[in-house]
Design a protein around this motif. Structure first.
Motif, PDB file in Angstrom:
ATOM      1  N   GLY A 192       0.766  -1.247   0.065  1.00  0.00           N
ATOM      2  CA  GLY A 192       0.009   0.058  -0.032  1.00  0.00           C
ATOM      3  C   GLY A 192       1.097   1.296  -0.135  1.00  0.00           C
ATOM      4  N   GLY A 193       2.348   1.105   0.385  1.00  0.00           N
ATOM      5  CA  GLY A 193       3.018   2.251   0.632  1.00  0.00           C
ATOM      6  C   GLY A 193       2.629   3.433   1.497  1.00  0.00           C
ATOM      7  N   VAL A 194       3.206   4.450   1.141  1.00  0.00           N
ATOM      8  CA  VAL A 194       2.987   5.868   1.850  1.00  0.00           C
ATOM      9  C   VAL A 194       1.984   6.717   1.033  1.00  0.00           C
ATOM     10  N   GLN A 195       0.772   6.931   1.484  1.00  0.00           N
ATOM     11  CA  GLN A 195      -0.118   7.649   0.802  1.00  0.00           C
ATOM     12  C   GLN A 195      -0.766   8.950   1.798  1.00  0.00           C
ATOM     13  N   ALA A 196      -0.600   9.990   1.423  1.00  0.00           N
ATOM     14  CA  ALA A 196      -1.207  11.090   2.303  1.00  0.00           C
ATOM     15  C   ALA A 196      -2.443  11.081   2.809  1.00  0.00           C
ATOM     16  N   SER A 197      -3.328  10.538   1.913  1.00  0.00           N
ATOM     17  CA  SER A 197      -4.902  10.285   1.934  1.00  0.00           C
ATOM     18  C   SER A 197      -5.112   9.446   3.243  1.00  0.00           C
ATOM     19  N   THR A 198      -4.137   8.762   3.677  1.00  0.00           N
ATOM     20  CA  THR A 198      -4.386   7.447   4.755  1.00  0.00           C
ATOM     21  C   THR A 198      -4.284   8.134   6.088  1.00  0.00           C
ATOM     22  N   ALA A 199      -3.669   9.403   6.259  1.00  0.00           N
ATOM     23  CA  ALA A 199      -3.443  10.006   7.325  1.00  0.00           C
ATOM     24  C   ALA A 199      -4.605  10.123   8.303  1.00  0.00           C
ATOM     25  N   PHE A 200      -5.795  10.773   7.813  1.00  0.00           N
ATOM     26  CA  PHE A 200      -6.811  10.732   8.480  1.00  0.00           C
ATOM     27  C   PHE A 200      -8.124  10.021   7.811  1.00  0.00           C
ATOM     28  N   SER A 201      -7.710   8.873   7.473  1.00  0.00           N
ATOM     29  CA  SER A 201      -8.813   8.213   6.804  1.00  0.00           C
ATOM     30  C   SER A 201     -10.057   7.698   7.628  1.00  0.00           C
ATOM     31  N   THR A 202     -11.338   7.878   7.033  1.00  0.00           N
ATOM     32  CA  THR A 202     -12.499   7.710   7.614  1.00  0.00           C
ATOM     33  C   THR A 202     -12.960   6.201   7.457  1.00  0.00           C
ATOM     34  N   THR A 203     -12.058   5.361   6.639  1.00  0.00           N
ATOM     35  CA  THR A 203     -12.510   4.132   6.281  1.00  0.00           C
ATOM     36  C   THR A 203     -12.552   3.109   7.546  1.00  0.00           C
ATOM     37  N   VAL A 204     -13.794   2.627   8.021  1.00  0.00           N
ATOM     38  CA  VAL A 204     -13.942   1.573   9.156  1.00  0.00           C
ATOM     39  C   VAL A 204     -13.819   0.210   8.625  1.00  0.00           C
ATOM     40  N   PRO A 205     -13.203  -0.915   8.963  1.00  0.00           N
ATOM     41  CA  PRO A 205     -13.486  -2.368   8.557  1.00  0.00           C
ATOM     42  C   PRO A 205     -14.825  -2.785   8.809  1.00  0.00           C
ATOM     43  N   LYS A 206     -15.355  -3.682   8.167  1.00  0.00           N
ATOM     44  CA  LYS A 206     -16.478  -4.353   8.237  1.00  0.00           C
ATOM     45  C   LYS A 206     -16.721  -4.848   9.646  1.00  0.00           C
ATOM     46  N   GLY A 207     -17.959  -4.535  10.161  1.00  0.00           N
ATOM     47  CA  GLY A 207     -18.070  -5.034  11.492  1.00  0.00           C
ATOM     48  C   GLY A 207     -17.556  -4.140  12.598  1.00  0.00           C
ATOM     49  N   GLY A 208     -16.699  -2.939  11.976  1.00  0.00           N
ATOM     50  CA  GLY A 208     -15.960  -2.071  12.880  1.00  0.00           C
ATOM     51  C   GLY A 208     -16.943  -1.154  13.683  1.00  0.00           C
ATOM     52  N   ASP A 209     -16.386  -0.389  14.459  1.00  0.00           N
ATOM     53  CA  ASP A 209     -17.163   0.855  15.218  1.00  0.00           C
ATOM     54  C   ASP A 209     -16.180   1.788  15.680  1.00  0.00           C
ATOM     55  N   PHE A 210     -16.194   3.043  14.634  1.00  0.00           N
ATOM     56  CA  PHE A 210     -15.153   4.004  15.131  1.00  0.00           C
ATOM     57  C   PHE A 210     -15.348   4.698  16.523  1.00  0.00           C
ATOM     58  N   ALA A 211     -16.646   4.919  17.023  1.00  0.00           N
ATOM     59  CA  ALA A 211     -16.766   5.410  18.569  1.00  0.00           C
ATOM     60  C   ALA A 211     -16.004   4.603  19.377  1.00  0.00           C
ATOM     61  N   LEU A 212     -15.984   3.412  19.162  1.00  0.00           N
ATOM     62  CA  LEU A 212     -15.407   2.456  20.177  1.00  0.00           C
ATOM     63  C   LEU A 212     -13.752   2.734  20.074  1.00  0.00           C
ATOM     64  N   ALA A 213     -13.363   3.026  18.936  1.00  0.00           N
ATOM     65  CA  ALA A 213     -11.788   3.439  18.747  1.00  0.00           C
ATOM     66  C   ALA A 213     -11.299   4.546  19.565  1.00  0.00           C
TER      67      ALA A 213
END
Length: 482
Positions: A192-213
């Protein structure tokens, strides 16, 4: 009486009015807040759980959690300037809301009495497993655990100046290695390398919960208030304690973002599912790959972090016990300093016994890792309650007692926003209810808090008429409990 003896009594106080020694300067007290957060241990122990819920958006969760904590610290720091007491949050809440509220809040914060024990148990098992798998050497976790607990309490008993010097060295090593880990990931990225767009990604894995993070992010930062209970041992505490509280959070927000983002990039942003499900702690897998035989550096840094936290947590718990005994809400025999070193030796002895018993019992019943996560859940819930009450205290104090210094941003907006965030995090922590055994932390927190309420109702008003600061201190009369 010789001039030297008189000078010594002036520093340490008499038997009737003991005083702690003012030997900590800004660098030491700054590291006290940093060490109470235990950045390396928090990150290495918890990053995998965050990744399960948030994946790469864990970086954004850390930013949000950090900002919530910074707002709380900015608000409470104004109370820290007015009541620089070893009783910490007890003094802040008592001064702003009342002694019963102060005692109940302080009891919740005194979860620090067992915090170092469960951190020490976890690292001790990691050391056992790593030495066994890499060198076929068996070192039972119980041995390392006892050494960490006893050695750190001995150092704290020997004096705050010596402890402060140790914190400078240990804390600097810890922060340096965390930054190196993050930067190494950028220099040697995985798939995947280094991509600036990943710095503050909002992508959550399937079954995930951002609030719990975000819940885990709050746990990352918990401890920034660790500087408060060493106020009476700090030079110019009205300036240095607030700087330590706020500055430690701002610095760690930057360090955590670099380190967590870099670690995930080093693993590979295209295969973070394996990061979250890895059997071994991901950081150890990476340093084996990057540093080969020098991987043991990370193990030593993790041990360093736990030792640093044990020192800081012991300072927090024992100074609070000492400060609260002075006003009569804890046993009076804790209001005693070691004649030679000027440290609260009885409080240190009590905390030592509690740490050994809790660490052994929970480590044996649940295993050190599960015991740590049970504690982590309980402590997070209790910290949230402490911070929320502190926010309420800030608003009430500056609206009722210090209206001339009232600032709508610091004393209303920040407390309300950070409290609202904490309430939401609290809800997401307990709903849905966590699975056993980690879910036992909820019942631990509830029982601990209820016991604090009983203590507050029965003993809270004993402090009325007494000063939150030692007699003779600047502002002691103004800090008398009404």
């Amino acid at each position: 009486m010789s001039a030297e003896a008189a000078s010594s009594m002036a520093v340490r106080g008499t038997a009737a009015e003991p005083k702690l020694q003012r030997e900590l300067r800004l660098p030491q007290v700054f590291m006290q807040s940093l060490g109470t957060i235990a950045p390396a241990a928090s990150l290495i122990f918890t990053i995998q759980l965050m990744a399960q819920y948030a994946g790469l958006s864990s970086v954004l969760a850390l930013v949000i959690g950090g900002l919530v904590m910074v707002m709380a610290a900015v608000s409470i720091s104004d109370l820290a300037r007015r009541v620089p007491s070893s009783a910490g949050y007890y003094a802040y809440v008592t001064e702003s809301i009342g002694p019963r509220w102060g005692l109940g809040t302080a009891w919740m914060e005194l979860i620090y009495m067992v915090a170092a024990a469960l951190n020490a148990g976890f690292i001790s098992e990691i050391i056992e497993n790593q030495l066994k798998s890499n060198y076929s050497f068996n070192l039972p976790w119980q041995v390392t655990f006892v050494v960490i607990i006893v050695a750190t309490r001995f150092l704290v008993w020997r004096g705050v100046k010596l402890t402060g010097k140790a914190l400078i060295v240990l804390g600097s090593i810890e922060l340096s290695v965390l930054l190196i880990l993050g930067l190494w990931g950028f220099a040697d990225p995985g798939h995947g390398g280094v991509q600036a767009s990943t710095a503050f990604s909002t992508t959550v894995p399937k079954g995930g919960d951002f609030a719990l993070a975000v819940v885990f992010a709050i746990f990352f930062y918990a401890g920034w208030e660790g500087a408060a209970p060493v106020a009476e041992e700090t030079q110019n505490p009205r300036r240095n304690i607030p700087i330590a509280m706020i500055g430690s959070l701002v610095l760690l927000l930057v360090v955590f973002v670099i380190s967590v983002w870099g670690t995930m990039v080093g693993w590979g942003t295209d295969r973070l599912a394996s990061f979250a499900s890895a059997v071994a702690l991901p950081n150890f897998t990476l340093v084996h790959q990057w540093w080969h035989g020098a991987w043991i550096i990370l193990l030593l840094v993790l041990l360093n972090s736990v030792v640093c936290f044990a020192l800081c947590g012991t300072l927090v718990a024992t100074r609070m016990m000492y400060g609260m005994s002075r006003v009569g809400v804890m046993p009076s025999w804790l209001n005693s300093l070691a004649p030679r070193f000027g440290t609260p030796h009885r409080a240190i002895a009590v905390e030592l016994v509690i740490a050994l018993v809790v660490g052994f019992v929970m480590g044996t019943i649940f295993g050190p890792p599960e015991a740590f996560f049970i504690y982590g859940l309980a402590a997070t819930l209790l910290y949230i309650a402490v911070y929320i009450v502190g926010n309420a205290g800030v608003m009430l104090f500056f609206l009722r007692k210090a209206r001339q210094d009232f600032n709508v941003i610091k004393h209303v907006v920040f407390p309300i926003v950070s409290a609202a965030g904490l309430v939401y995090v609290f809800y997401k922590t307990v709903h849905p209810f966590p699975a056993y055994p980690v879910g036992a932390g909820v019942w631990w927190a509830l029982g601990w808090a209820l016991f604090g309420v009983i203590l507050a109702v029965v003993f809270g008003n004993r402090a009325r008429g007494k000063s939150l600061l030692p007699e003779g201190e600047e502002g002691a009369e103004e800090a008398r409990i009404s």
